[in-house]
Design a protein around this motif. Structure first.
Motif, PDB file in Angstrom:
ATOM      1  N   TYR A  85       0.859  -1.192   0.000  1.00  0.00           N
ATOM      2  CA  TYR A  85       0.000   0.000   0.000  1.00  0.00           C
ATOM      3  C   TYR A  85       0.892   1.238   0.000  1.00  0.00           C
ATOM      4  CZ  TYR A  85      -3.504  -3.157   2.191  1.00  0.00           C
ATOM      5  OH  TYR A  85      -4.340  -4.181   2.504  1.00  0.00           O
TER       6      TYR A  85
ATOM      7  N   THR B  57      -0.730   4.622  -0.574  1.00  0.00           N
ATOM      8  CA  THR B  57      -1.555   5.770  -0.173  1.00  0.00           C
ATOM      9  C   THR B  57      -2.732   5.286   0.649  1.00  0.00           C
ATOM     10  OG1 THR B  57      -1.117   6.446  -2.439  1.00  0.00           O
ATOM     11  CG2 THR B  57      -2.562   7.864  -1.164  1.00  0.00           C
ATOM     12  N   PRO B  58      -3.026   5.968   1.754  1.00  0.00           N
ATOM     13  CA  PRO B  58      -4.219   5.562   2.521  1.00  0.00           C
ATOM     14  C   PRO B  58      -5.493   5.837   1.718  1.00  0.00           C
ATOM     15  CG  PRO B  58      -2.893   7.189   3.731  1.00  0.00           C
ATOM     16  CD  PRO B  58      -2.316   7.097   2.352  1.00  0.00           C
TER      17      PRO B  58
ATOM     18  N   GLN C 279     -18.310   0.864   3.218  1.00  0.00           N
ATOM     19  CA  GLN C 279     -18.568  -0.505   2.758  1.00  0.00           C
ATOM     20  C   GLN C 279     -17.287  -1.305   2.664  1.00  0.00           C
ATOM     21  OE1 GLN C 279     -20.316  -0.613  -1.104  1.00  0.00           O
ATOM     22  NE2 GLN C 279     -22.358  -0.616  -0.201  1.00  0.00           N
TER      23      GLN C 279
ATOM     24  N   THR D  40     -13.621  -0.471   0.623  1.00  0.00           N
ATOM     25  CA  THR D  40     -13.106   0.890   0.767  1.00  0.00           C
ATOM     26  C   THR D  40     -11.784   0.921   1.547  1.00  0.00           C
ATOM     27  OG1 THR D  40     -14.421   1.119   2.785  1.00  0.00           O
ATOM     28  CG2 THR D  40     -15.409   1.946   0.758  1.00  0.00           C
ATOM     29  N   GLY D  41     -11.376  -0.231   2.025  1.00  0.00           N
ATOM     30  CA  GLY D  41     -10.178  -0.292   2.869  1.00  0.00           C
ATOM     31  C   GLY D  41     -10.525  -0.098   4.335  1.00  0.00           C
TER      32      GLY D  41
ATOM     33  N   THR E 113     -11.148  -2.240   6.688  1.00  0.00           N
ATOM     34  CA  THR E 113     -10.525  -3.141   7.669  1.00  0.00           C
ATOM     35  C   THR E 113      -9.240  -2.519   8.209  1.00  0.00           C
ATOM     36  OG1 THR E 113     -11.400  -4.924   6.325  1.00  0.00           O
ATOM     37  CG2 THR E 113      -9.892  -5.540   8.100  1.00  0.00           C
TER      38      THR E 113
HETATM   39  P1  AMP Z   1     -11.651  -3.773   2.800  1.00  0.00           P
HETATM   40  O1  AMP Z   1     -12.598  -2.661   2.467  1.00  0.00           O
HETATM   41  O2  AMP Z   1     -11.066  -3.631   4.142  1.00  0.00           O
HETATM   42  O3  AMP Z   1     -12.289  -5.124   2.557  1.00  0.00           O
HETATM   43  O4  AMP Z   1     -10.411  -3.665   1.788  1.00  0.00           O
HETATM   44  C1  AMP Z   1     -10.520  -3.860   0.404  1.00  0.00           C
HETATM   45  C2  AMP Z   1      -9.217  -4.206  -0.254  1.00  0.00           C
HETATM   46  O5  AMP Z   1      -8.373  -3.076  -0.347  1.00  0.00           O
HETATM   47  C3  AMP Z   1      -8.388  -5.262   0.451  1.00  0.00           C
HETATM   48  O6  AMP Z   1      -7.938  -6.180  -0.533  1.00  0.00           O
HETATM   49  C4  AMP Z   1      -7.219  -4.509   1.028  1.00  0.00           C
HETATM   50  O7  AMP Z   1      -6.078  -5.312   1.072  1.00  0.00           O
HETATM   51  C5  AMP Z   1      -7.044  -3.387   0.044  1.00  0.00           C
HETATM   52  N1  AMP Z   1      -6.496  -2.164   0.645  1.00  0.00           N
HETATM   53  C6  AMP Z   1      -6.809  -1.631   1.844  1.00  0.00           C
HETATM   54  N2  AMP Z   1      -6.154  -0.479   2.031  1.00  0.00           N
HETATM   55  C7  AMP Z   1      -5.416  -0.253   0.931  1.00  0.00           C
HETATM   56  C8  AMP Z   1      -4.528   0.792   0.528  1.00  0.00           C
HETATM   57  N3  AMP Z   1      -4.285   1.852   1.305  1.00  0.00           N
HETATM   58  N4  AMP Z   1      -3.934   0.686  -0.685  1.00  0.00           N
HETATM   59  C9  AMP Z   1      -4.189  -0.382  -1.478  1.00  0.00           C
HETATM   60  N5  AMP Z   1      -5.033  -1.404  -1.167  1.00  0.00           N
HETATM   61  C10 AMP Z   1      -5.635  -1.338   0.034  1.00  0.00           C
END
Ligand code: AMP
Length: 435
Positions: free
Chosen positions: A21, A23-24, A46, A49-50, A52
């Protein structure tokens, strides 16, 4: 804005770098500083969106401030309640990944599998417990789990908890939490009953929200094939054979349809597994793992089974049958194009499904590009217009809609924005019941 500016410590930044990763995501930008300040959080976001990492990363940092006790059994200091087993596993994997350079242990418990490995794991001591409500309550009643030392509590996917009828279980768990704690509440929607539930959990919460995915992700290249029902299998086989699609998640409306499709694809030399409600938990976890490891090429899923599943670098989603609920289309194709990665969503539409297509287009405001000139094109496959007055927004909002080129060619495979690599090796221990 980068992760370094969010005030994260080096072991966590290193783990984030290991994940690739850079960028946040917006929900991470908004949530991480607030959680680090010890605030309660009401977050509207949802899956995809990252979110977790938005809670796991700052939680790990807060928990790592106090070294886990070396003597005696470690108390559980953080609890994450989530509605489905698949989500529970994914959250646990995320904690393992982001916490790989920290001495904290996480564990996941859910029903439908033997209890023994879970109780054995709990006896060894865990800092962070990820759980579905039913099994957690069972384990609490039997005295295997005590919540009096919980410092941080997360209620994940609160709206689904309610949809799935877990509200009483959730309330029973909350009643056992210490009053002095930090609470984080995540929900994709904020209906009145959700807000009511949140008010029983949170104290002076900070509010954060990312635009709900009422529209389909901009990074997903969408297209639709008009095709007769009887030709769908042949079209699917042709697309899968013609191109270099490495893996594909394929949605059907019924369990029976999922099983049948796996069989006919196998006859055509395409390996796959089905996941749906009639499969045991072990079978579902195994199928998902085989798919993630690319041991099988296709995973055929019904909507319930696919809820929230997170597969790294999933570039292709097929709607073999269109869903009759338009929001389901958005959820389905949201399995690809995660966190800015690009993906391809291919839909098949037979004559009986044109109404569904109309509804989907109405919801998303996007006219799906129709693939013309394919081998199984029926007569009269004109685009279904987007109902007025909502104007199509394809040109600005969906770059994929501008380029309905050879549909099976991925516009990208997620390489540009590296996604989470799942790992089973980590510095603590993690139990994987049912494996
Ligand atoms: P989530 O919404 O938590 O289910 O995350 C969705 C996907 O985004 C997962 O595959 C994470 O590994 C990925 N992810 C979360 N944060 C980032 C980030 N900052 N940059 C790239 N991918 C991310």
């Amino acid at each position: 804005m980068n992760f370094e500016s969010l005030g994260l410590t080096e072991p966590i930044l290193k783990a984030i770098r290991t994940e690739g990763y850079t960028t946040p995501t917006p929900i991470q930008l908004q949530s991480i500083p607030k959680v680090l300040q010890g605030k309660d959080l009401m977050a509207c976001a949802q899956t995809g969106t990252g979110k977790t990492a938005a809670f796991a990363v700052p939680m790990l940092q807060l928990l790592s401030k106090n070294e886990p006790s070396q003597q005696g059994r470690r108390p559980i200091r953080a609890l994450i309640l989530t509605p489905t087993r698949e989500l529970a596993l994914q959250i646990s994997e995320s904690f393992s990944a982001y916490g790989r350079y920290l001495p904290l242990r996480n564990m996941v418990v859910f029903g439908g599998v033997g209890q023994r490995p879970q109780t054995d794991g709990l006896k060894r001591g865990v800092d962070i417990l990820v759980a579905t409500p039913g099994r957690l309550l069972d384990l609490m009643q039997q005295g295997h789990v005590h919540l009096q030392n919980i410092e941080i509590f997360v209620l994940d996917e609160a709206d689904r908890m309610l949809d799935m009828g877990f509200v009483h279980d959730v309330k029973r768990v909350i009643a056992k939490l210490p009053a002095r704690r930090q609470s984080l509440f995540f929900s994709a929607t904020m209906a009145p009953e959700i807000i009511k539930l949140s008010s029983t959990i949170l104290t002076n919460p900070e509010h954060v929200a990312v635009t709900p995915q009422a529209t389909t992700a901009e990074t997903i290249q969408q297209s639709v094939y008009f095709v007769n029902k009887s030709d769908k299998v042949r079209l699917l086989v042709k697309i899968l054979k013609d191109t270099n699609i490495k893996t594909a998640l394929i949605f059907t409306r019924t369990k029976h349809g999922a099983n049948k499709l796996v069989k006919v694809l196998a006859n055509a030399g395409i390996d796959g597994e089905a996941i749906h409600g009639n499969k045991s938990q072990q079978a579902r976890v195994r199928a998902l793992q085989m798919f993630k490891n690319q041991e099988i090429r296709v995973l055929v899923a019904t909507d319930i089974a696919a809820r929230g599943i997170d597969i790294d670098e999933l570039a292709h989603v097929f709607n073999y049958e269109l869903p009759n609920i338009p929001e389901t289309y958005v959820h389905r194709i949201g399995r690809t194009g995660r966190a800015g990665a690009s993906g391809t969503a291919i839909s098949f539409c037979d004559s009986e499904e044109r109404e569904y297509l109309r509804d989907i287009q109405k919801l998303t405001g996007i006219q799906l590009p129709v693939v013309k000139g394919h081998d199984f094109e029926p007569d009269g496959s004109e685009p279904v217009p987007v109902p007025q007055p909502k104007a199509p927004r394809q040109q600005q909002n969906n770059r994929s809609a501008q380029r309905p080129k050879s549909p099976a060619t991925p516009s990208g495979n997620g390489q540009g924005n590296k996604r989470r690599r799942k790992t089973s090796s980590w510095s603590g221990h993690r139990d994987q019941p049912g494996r």
